[in-house]
Design a protein around this motif. Structure first.
Motif, PDB file in Angstrom:
ATOM      1  N   VAL A   1     -88.592 -65.704 154.444  1.00  0.00           N
ATOM      2  CA  VAL A   1     -88.130 -66.099 153.113  1.00  0.00           C
ATOM      3  C   VAL A   1     -88.602 -65.101 152.063  1.00  0.00           C
ATOM      4  O   VAL A   1     -87.832 -64.688 151.180  1.00  0.00           O
ATOM      5  CB  VAL A   1     -88.626 -67.520 152.768  1.00  0.00           C
ATOM      6  CG1 VAL A   1     -88.405 -67.828 151.290  1.00  0.00           C
ATOM      7  CG2 VAL A   1     -87.923 -68.556 153.637  1.00  0.00           C
ATOM      8  N   ALA A   2     -89.863 -64.695 152.159  1.00  0.00           N
ATOM      9  CA  ALA A   2     -90.402 -63.727 151.200  1.00  0.00           C
ATOM     10  C   ALA A   2     -89.611 -62.425 151.250  1.00  0.00           C
ATOM     11  O   ALA A   2     -89.306 -61.819 150.209  1.00  0.00           O
ATOM     12  CB  ALA A   2     -91.880 -63.476 151.488  1.00  0.00           C
ATOM     13  N   ASP A   3     -89.264 -62.003 152.461  1.00  0.00           N
ATOM     14  CA  ASP A   3     -88.486 -60.771 152.608  1.00  0.00           C
ATOM     15  C   ASP A   3     -87.102 -60.941 151.979  1.00  0.00           C
ATOM     16  O   ASP A   3     -86.608 -60.033 151.299  1.00  0.00           O
ATOM     17  CB  ASP A   3     -88.374 -60.429 154.098  1.00  0.00           C
ATOM     18  CG  ASP A   3     -87.660 -59.105 154.319  1.00  0.00           C
ATOM     19  OD1 ASP A   3     -88.173 -58.065 153.874  1.00  0.00           O
ATOM     20  OD2 ASP A   3     -86.570 -59.118 154.930  1.00  0.00           O
ATOM     21  N   GLN A   4     -86.486 -62.098 152.205  1.00  0.00           N
ATOM     22  CA  GLN A   4     -85.163 -62.363 151.626  1.00  0.00           C
ATOM     23  C   GLN A   4     -85.219 -62.331 150.098  1.00  0.00           C
ATOM     24  O   GLN A   4     -84.276 -61.906 149.435  1.00  0.00           O
ATOM     25  CB  GLN A   4     -84.674 -63.741 152.086  1.00  0.00           C
ATOM     26  CG  GLN A   4     -84.357 -63.841 153.571  1.00  0.00           C
ATOM     27  CD  GLN A   4     -82.930 -63.440 153.904  1.00  0.00           C
ATOM     28  OE1 GLN A   4     -82.062 -63.421 153.043  1.00  0.00           O
ATOM     29  NE2 GLN A   4     -82.691 -63.107 155.153  1.00  0.00           N
ATOM     30  N   LEU A   5     -86.335 -62.798 149.528  1.00  0.00           N
ATOM     31  CA  LEU A   5     -86.476 -62.893 148.074  1.00  0.00           C
ATOM     32  C   LEU A   5     -87.091 -61.642 147.452  1.00  0.00           C
ATOM     33  O   LEU A   5     -87.213 -61.556 146.231  1.00  0.00           O
ATOM     34  CB  LEU A   5     -87.334 -64.110 147.712  1.00  0.00           C
ATOM     35  CG  LEU A   5     -86.761 -65.480 148.106  1.00  0.00           C
ATOM     36  CD1 LEU A   5     -87.786 -66.578 147.829  1.00  0.00           C
ATOM     37  CD2 LEU A   5     -85.458 -65.764 147.351  1.00  0.00           C
ATOM     38  N   GLY A   6     -87.503 -60.701 148.274  1.00  0.00           N
ATOM     39  CA  GLY A   6     -88.134 -59.488 147.756  1.00  0.00           C
ATOM     40  C   GLY A   6     -89.529 -59.729 147.217  1.00  0.00           C
ATOM     41  O   GLY A   6     -89.949 -59.101 146.238  1.00  0.00           O
ATOM     42  N   VAL A   7     -90.252 -60.648 147.859  1.00  0.00           N
ATOM     43  CA  VAL A   7     -91.606 -61.007 147.430  1.00  0.00           C
ATOM     44  C   VAL A   7     -92.617 -60.425 148.397  1.00  0.00           C
ATOM     45  O   VAL A   7     -92.501 -60.591 149.616  1.00  0.00           O
ATOM     46  CB  VAL A   7     -91.760 -62.546 147.369  1.00  0.00           C
ATOM     47  CG1 VAL A   7     -93.198 -62.932 147.072  1.00  0.00           C
ATOM     48  CG2 VAL A   7     -90.822 -63.133 146.329  1.00  0.00           C
ATOM     49  N   GLY A   8     -93.621 -59.728 147.886  1.00  0.00           N
ATOM     50  CA  GLY A   8     -94.662 -59.165 148.738  1.00  0.00           C
ATOM     51  C   GLY A   8     -95.725 -60.194 149.070  1.00  0.00           C
ATOM     52  O   GLY A   8     -95.881 -61.203 148.361  1.00  0.00           O
ATOM     53  N   SER A   9     -96.475 -59.954 150.132  1.00  0.00           N
ATOM     54  CA  SER A   9     -97.501 -60.919 150.547  1.00  0.00           C
ATOM     55  C   SER A   9     -98.553 -61.131 149.464  1.00  0.00           C
ATOM     56  O   SER A   9     -99.125 -62.218 149.358  1.00  0.00           O
ATOM     57  CB  SER A   9     -98.171 -60.458 151.844  1.00  0.00           C
ATOM     58  OG  SER A   9     -98.778 -59.194 151.671  1.00  0.00           O
ATOM     59  N   GLU A  10     -98.773 -60.124 148.631  1.00  0.00           N
ATOM     60  CA  GLU A  10     -99.744 -60.262 147.551  1.00  0.00           C
ATOM     61  C   GLU A  10     -99.256 -61.201 146.446  1.00  0.00           C
ATOM     62  O   GLU A  10    -100.027 -61.575 145.557  1.00  0.00           O
ATOM     63  CB  GLU A  10    -100.074 -58.890 146.967  1.00  0.00           C
ATOM     64  CG  GLU A  10     -98.997 -58.259 146.101  1.00  0.00           C
ATOM     65  CD  GLU A  10     -97.851 -57.626 146.886  1.00  0.00           C
ATOM     66  OE1 GLU A  10     -96.916 -57.097 146.251  1.00  0.00           O
ATOM     67  OE2 GLU A  10     -97.891 -57.650 148.144  1.00  0.00           O
ATOM     68  N   GLN A  11     -97.997 -61.602 146.533  1.00  0.00           N
ATOM     69  CA  GLN A  11     -97.413 -62.504 145.534  1.00  0.00           C
ATOM     70  C   GLN A  11     -97.152 -63.904 146.101  1.00  0.00           C
ATOM     71  O   GLN A  11     -96.451 -64.701 145.497  1.00  0.00           O
ATOM     72  CB  GLN A  11     -96.101 -61.912 145.016  1.00  0.00           C
ATOM     73  CG  GLN A  11     -96.275 -60.575 144.290  1.00  0.00           C
ATOM     74  CD  GLN A  11     -94.939 -59.934 143.977  1.00  0.00           C
ATOM     75  OE1 GLN A  11     -94.073 -59.791 144.834  1.00  0.00           O
ATOM     76  NE2 GLN A  11     -94.756 -59.574 142.715  1.00  0.00           N
ATOM     77  N   ILE A  12     -97.740 -64.196 147.283  1.00  0.00           N
ATOM     78  CA  ILE A  12     -97.536 -65.482 147.937  1.00  0.00           C
ATOM     79  C   ILE A  12     -98.802 -66.327 147.841  1.00  0.00           C
ATOM     80  O   ILE A  12     -99.914 -65.836 148.032  1.00  0.00           O
ATOM     81  CB  ILE A  12     -97.178 -65.298 149.435  1.00  0.00           C
ATOM     82  CG1 ILE A  12     -95.888 -64.488 149.569  1.00  0.00           C
ATOM     83  CG2 ILE A  12     -97.047 -66.650 150.136  1.00  0.00           C
ATOM     84  CD1 ILE A  12     -95.548 -64.131 151.008  1.00  0.00           C
TER      85      ILE A  12
END
Length: 271
Positions: free
Chosen positions: A206-217
């Protein structure tokens, strides 16, 4: 004036024991915190052993319709529209022969099991837990499972607690085919999936689909099946009702689900 993006752009939340109270309710504090996160542009993603359609019912109460969900312990990842249409990003079905072997083991020891596909679930034998599952999730069973007619591989098999046989889940777990992964969650529910299925893998997708990095989770949960999400996320929160093992795996511990601990976690993550 340009605004800066929040440090956290995706908040992953477990459902039972985290988002919901023990009587399966949403507190006002949790509702308000999720609304605040949404207003800040944060994606709130539910990750649960519940089905996608069951999670969509909760999303509707929180104005989260259209946000991705990680359902069936990570065996199904995708979105559910307002009309109930499912769009899968990933599916991890259990091999049909392995699934039938689990069913046969449950029958041998005389304990119920539930068989979950993308949109339906079936029970192997009448039991009080069948009505309980339907009442809690809002999704009625599609009928009694018939192994002779099984042509669709399940995404998840659940072996619920059996008061007449307290160790039934552990018995099934110890006999699982090597291709499957089993986790005891909640009050001794055994959740069985393909090995590729995991909440953390779903959140990563999901993070990849949304363009979110692990540091933003950020992630919150109360079970051992949430520890993978804790490892993925930059901020992790264990509920006060979680076991010492789960609390030790999280970066922070918040109050219990009864005391709106998730709201505290969201407020802390937003900063």
């Amino acid at each position: 004036m340009a605004t800066t993006s929040p440090a956290v752009r995706l908040f992953a939340s477990d459902v039972d024991g985290t988002l919901l109270t023990s009587n399966h309710r949403l507190t006002g504090e949790v509702r308000a915190a999720i609304s605040r996160a949404r207003s800040a542009g944060v994606h709130v993603v539910l990750a649960s052993a519940r089905s996608a359609l069951a999670l969509a019912r909760i999303q509707a109460q929180l104005d989260l319709v259209g946000e991705p969900v990680v359902a069936l312990q990570g065996a199904w990842v995708g979105t559910v529209s307002a009309t109930g249409s499912l769009t899968a990003f990933a599916r991890h079905p259990i091999d049909l022969s392995a699934a039938l072997a689990v069913y046969e083991q449950c029958e041998r020891i005389g304990t119920p099991m539930s068989w979950f596909t993308e949109t339906d679930w079936f029970y192997s034998r009448p039991a009080a837990v069948v009505d309980y599952e339907a009442r809690v999730t809002g999704i009625a069973a599609s009928g009694q499972f018939d192994a002779d007619l099984a042509v669709t591989a399940p995404l998840k098999i659940m072996v619920p607690p059996n008061p007449a046989m307290p160790d039934s889940g552990r018995q099934v777990l110890e006999a699982l085919p090597a291709t499957l992964h089993g986790q005891l969650t909640g009050e001794n529910y055994l959740e069985i999936t393909a090995r590729a299925a995991d909440k953390s893998h779903g959140i990563a997708l999901v993070a990849d689909q949304l363009g979110v990095g692990s540091e933003q989770i950020a992630a919150a949960g109360d079970g051992q099946n949430d520890i993978g999400m804790f490892r993925l996320a930059a901020r992790s929160f264990a509920m006060g009702n979680a076991s010492p093992i789960v609390q030790g795996a999280a970066g922070e511990v918040v109050p219990t689900n009864e005391d709106s601990g998730l709201a505290v976690a969201i407020v802390r993550a937003l900063g």
